[in-house]
Scaffold this active site. Structure first.
Site, PDB file in Angstrom:
ATOM      1  N   SER A  97       0.853  -1.188   0.000  1.00 32.52           N
ATOM      2  CA  SER A  97       0.000   0.000   0.000  1.00 32.52           C
ATOM      3  C   SER A  97       0.883   1.231   0.000  1.00 32.52           C
ATOM      4  O   SER A  97       2.091   1.162   0.230  1.00 32.52           O
ATOM      5  CB  SER A  97      -0.925   0.006   1.227  1.00 32.52           C
ATOM      6  OG  SER A  97      -0.182   0.167   2.419  1.00 32.52           O
ATOM      7  N   ASN A 139       8.890 -11.110  -2.191  1.00 25.89           N
ATOM      8  CA  ASN A 139       8.550 -12.524  -2.052  1.00 25.89           C
ATOM      9  C   ASN A 139       7.352 -12.743  -1.136  1.00 25.89           C
ATOM     10  O   ASN A 139       6.765 -11.800  -0.599  1.00 25.89           O
ATOM     11  CB  ASN A 139       9.778 -13.304  -1.584  1.00 25.89           C
ATOM     12  CG  ASN A 139      10.670 -13.678  -2.754  1.00 25.89           C
ATOM     13  OD1 ASN A 139      10.254 -14.338  -3.689  1.00 25.89           O
ATOM     14  ND2 ASN A 139      11.917 -13.205  -2.719  1.00 25.89           N
ATOM     15  N   HIS A 194       2.525   5.769  13.223  1.00 22.04           N
ATOM     16  CA  HIS A 194       1.660   6.661  13.983  1.00 22.04           C
ATOM     17  C   HIS A 194       2.513   7.548  14.876  1.00 22.04           C
ATOM     18  O   HIS A 194       3.512   7.096  15.454  1.00 22.04           O
ATOM     19  CB  HIS A 194       0.687   5.860  14.863  1.00 22.04           C
ATOM     20  CG  HIS A 194      -0.498   5.331  14.115  1.00 22.04           C
ATOM     21  ND1 HIS A 194      -1.602   6.098  13.831  1.00 22.04           N
ATOM     22  CD2 HIS A 194      -0.741   4.104  13.599  1.00 22.04           C
ATOM     23  CE1 HIS A 194      -2.477   5.362  13.167  1.00 22.04           C
ATOM     24  NE2 HIS A 194      -1.988   4.152  13.014  1.00 22.04           N
ATOM     25  N   ALA A 208      18.829 -12.065   7.674  1.00 25.96           N
ATOM     26  CA  ALA A 208      17.506 -12.518   8.091  1.00 25.96           C
ATOM     27  C   ALA A 208      17.254 -12.146   9.545  1.00 25.96           C
ATOM     28  O   ALA A 208      18.139 -12.252  10.406  1.00 25.96           O
ATOM     29  CB  ALA A 208      17.388 -14.023   7.911  1.00 25.96           C
ATOM     30  N   THR A 238      16.731   0.167  12.045  1.00 27.19           N
ATOM     31  CA  THR A 238      16.208   1.429  12.558  1.00 27.19           C
ATOM     32  C   THR A 238      17.014   2.631  12.098  1.00 27.19           C
ATOM     33  O   THR A 238      16.574   3.762  12.266  1.00 27.19           O
ATOM     34  CB  THR A 238      16.202   1.413  14.096  1.00 27.19           C
ATOM     35  OG1 THR A 238      17.542   1.249  14.569  1.00 27.19           O
ATOM     36  CG2 THR A 238      15.338   0.274  14.623  1.00 27.19           C
ATOM     37  N   LYS A 239      18.215   2.402  11.546  1.00 26.51           N
ATOM     38  CA  LYS A 239      19.083   3.476  11.080  1.00 26.51           C
ATOM     39  C   LYS A 239      19.569   3.157   9.669  1.00 26.51           C
ATOM     40  O   LYS A 239      19.484   2.013   9.221  1.00 26.51           O
ATOM     41  CB  LYS A 239      20.276   3.651  12.022  1.00 26.51           C
ATOM     42  CG  LYS A 239      19.904   4.095  13.425  1.00 26.51           C
ATOM     43  CD  LYS A 239      21.150   4.298  14.284  1.00 26.51           C
ATOM     44  CE  LYS A 239      20.772   4.778  15.681  1.00 26.51           C
ATOM     45  NZ  LYS A 239      21.962   4.981  16.545  1.00 26.51           N
ATOM     46  N   ARG A 267      29.998  -6.868   8.841  1.00 28.81           N
ATOM     47  CA  ARG A 267      31.216  -6.848   8.036  1.00 28.81           C
ATOM     48  C   ARG A 267      30.874  -6.123   6.742  1.00 28.81           C
ATOM     49  O   ARG A 267      29.784  -5.577   6.609  1.00 28.81           O
ATOM     50  CB  ARG A 267      31.739  -8.275   7.766  1.00 28.81           C
ATOM     51  CG  ARG A 267      30.780  -9.198   7.051  1.00 28.81           C
ATOM     52  CD  ARG A 267      31.372 -10.608   6.975  1.00 28.81           C
ATOM     53  NE  ARG A 267      30.593 -11.503   6.155  1.00 28.81           N
ATOM     54  CZ  ARG A 267      29.514 -12.155   6.571  1.00 28.81           C
ATOM     55  NH1 ARG A 267      29.097 -12.017   7.823  1.00 28.81           N
ATOM     56  NH2 ARG A 267      28.855 -12.956   5.755  1.00 28.81           N
TER      57      ARG A 267
END
Length: 561
Positions: A83, A95, A123, A170, A175-176, A193
């Site tokens: 969306s 995937n 939000h 995985a 967050t950065k 690495r």
């Protein structure tokens, strides 16, 4: 959905291509291919989607995007939930059971594993008395570069930029920003690495790096200038083999002033002054483009002529550095009434090309500045009309005058702000309106990896970030983030120098070898030297450089007491 009959011996694989779409165009029968094409054409026709060749969209996926672009050879597998705005390049894979929501940009060859969530929105939670789900949404967007591998069960949060050729392991929670060439993993994700060791950061000793850079550029200044001097015509070109230009003469003067403290040695200072003054058209006060014979063309479109508009800045400041000035007022500015100024501002393409609009303002403001320096105040109210229009039309949400575009995000907005504010508020020593919103806008823009990954930087885009952050530094707004951006961009910029030749306009990189913009020249050298000073000064390290811009990119106001 693409159903394979059970009679073929695969009772549990009726929807083979929905879950393994990479083989669809090689293995599916003609009926299945036609059905897929019909589905795609329906989406193009009724929703305005853009879908390249040999793409696949499973009918078991939920595709609810307002904007949707899928490049050649890309696919969306079963269970995908999409969306918002998705713009994906070629050979991208989304995937099974992957969630891609919000404002998302994927480069080429981005492969996303199953059950991954890329969430380009969130939000807000500022009001503790309002339930979170009732609070407004905020979207900074997520940008993912080229050749990126994202494993399964990864979460990428809003506002993140993922660099080219990186890998996200995985299960990582990102967050950065992810540096180009890095392999990251964990929660929160960190660099494990380097997939591309050459992109690993160097030592963070910026003082040492600046000291070494300063020694280099001062020692090589003569060589940089000499390589662009054409003794046959007695003029500077931007780089060897290029045609001489007005700007090249001015860039040479600026570089010599920065690094040598005097005019270029190739020609006596007074000869350079006489030449620049002689190029001014006495009727308009402008300097047009340079002809091969060393004369200049007449600027027929006033300040809408891009060469003439920039020459108001470059020639004016070159003469100022040489202790001189234009022999005539800039008549096109001196004659402009307040009504003319407002009409000219309203004609500018603020919503489609804010940089061009800002450049026009920059030229007008600088022309008014040079005229005032001569004691020619022009038509009463014209200068006040310029500043009044800018103050009353600025967008208080962004602190700028442009509007974001779908193709280049905030690039035009920020670049246009730099040009407009440089020639007006900065040059006249006046505070910009809504400075904290300017910081917010610039910090959002600088996360756009398309323009600020090390290998994609150019002098214009980085200058147009560095100067607004420097101009608004007094606010202290988001200071830690500003300093981190300055540190990163400064570290990158120091690595763009080419020994004996200077800076190219665009950063050199193996993937851009041979592009004219990466060739070292006077324009790139003058601009990057200014960029480095501004970024170093933000970090409190400018004294290490032993130079300070005094021309077009001077940091302090140009108005003399």
């Amino acid at each position: 959905m693409i159903e394979i009959p059970a009679a073929e011996g695969r009772p549990f694989d009726r929807n083979h291509f929905d879950y393994s779409p990479w083989s669809f165009w090689d293995e599916a029968d003609e009926r299945a291919r036609q059905r897929q094409l019909d589905v795609q054409q329906d989406l193009v026709r009724h929703r305005g989607y853009e879908i390249g060749e040999r793409c696949f969209l499973s009918e078991l996926a939920s595709v609810q995007n307002e904007e949707f672009r899928l490049g050649h050879g890309s696919y969306v597998a079963a269970g995908g939930y999409l969306s918002g705005s998705l713009r994906a390049g070629r050979d991208c894979t989304i995937n099974a059971y992957t969630v891609v929501r919000g404002d998302i940009r994927l480069g080429n060859a981005v492969r996303i594993g199953a059950h991954t969530s890329i969430l380009g929105f969130n939000h807000t939670a500022e009001d503790p008395d309002t339930e979170v789900f009732r609070q407004p949404l905020r979207s900074l967007g997520i940008t993912i570069g080229d050749d990126v591998w994202i494993g399964s069960h990864v979460v990428v949060l809003d506002g993140v930029a993922v660099g080219d050729r990186s890998v996200i392991a995985a299960g990582a929670v990102v967050t950065k920003d992810v540096p180009a060439g890095a392999i990251v993993g964990g929660n929160p994700a960190r660099v494990l690495r380097w997939r591309v060791p050459a992109l690993a950061p160097r030592s963070d000793d910026l003082v040492g790096a600046l000291t070494a850079f300063t020694e280099t550029v001062h020692a090589q200044a003569h060589q940089v200038l000499a390589r662009s001097w054409d003794p046959g015509v007695g003029l500077f070109a931007d780089r060897p083999g290029a045609a001489p230009t007005v700007r090249a003469q001015c860039d040479a003067i600026e570089i010599a002033d920065l690094l040598l403290g005097r005019a270029p040695d190739q020609l006596p200072a007074q000869a350079q002054v006489d030449r620049l003054r002689g190029w001014q058209d006495p009727e308009t006060g402008l300097v047009g483009a340079l002809r091969p014979d060393g004369t200049v063309e007449r600027a027929r479109d006033g300040l809408s002529d891009p060469d003439a508009a920039y020459h108001v800045l470059s020639v004016g400041y070159a003469l100022d550095l040489l202790g001189s000035g234009f022999p005539e007022p800039i008549h096109v500015a001196a004659r402009a009434s307040a009504e003319d100024v407002v009409a000219g501002l309203a004609r500018q393409p603020w919503t489609t090309n804010a940089w061009s609009a800002g450049a026009w303002v920059d030229a007008l403001g600088t022309a008014l500045h040079w005229n005032r320096r001569r004691g020619d105040l022009g038509t009463p109210g014209a200068t006040e009309a310029l500043f009044g229009w800018l103050v009353t039309t600025v967008d208080p949400r962004t602190g700028t005058w442009g509007r974001p575009a779908s193709d280049d995000g905030l690039l035009q907005v920020v670049n246009g702000f730099y040009r407009a504010s440089r020639g007006t508020f900065a040059q006249f020593g006046l505070p910009v309106p809504h400075p904290e919103r300017v910081v917010d806008t610039v910090l959002e823009h600088v996360r756009d990896a398309r323009f600020f990954r090390t290998e994609r930087q150019n002098a214009c885009n980085v200058l147009d970030v560095a100067h607004p952050l420097w101009l608004t530094r007094h606010t202290g707004h988001r200071a830690d983030e500003v300093l981190e951006v300055a540190r990163r961009l400064l570290t990158d910029a120091l690595g763009h120098w080419t020994d004996g030749a200077g800076f190219g306009f665009q950063a050199p990189h193996p993937t851009t070898t041979g592009l004219p913009a990466t060739a070292p020249g006077l324009q790139g050298t003058e601009m990057w030297l200014a960029v480095i000073w501004l970024l170093a000064d933000l970090l409190g390290l400018a004294d290490t450089l032993r130079y300070r811009p005094r021309g077009v990119h001077r940091p302090e106001p140009a108005i003399r007491a």
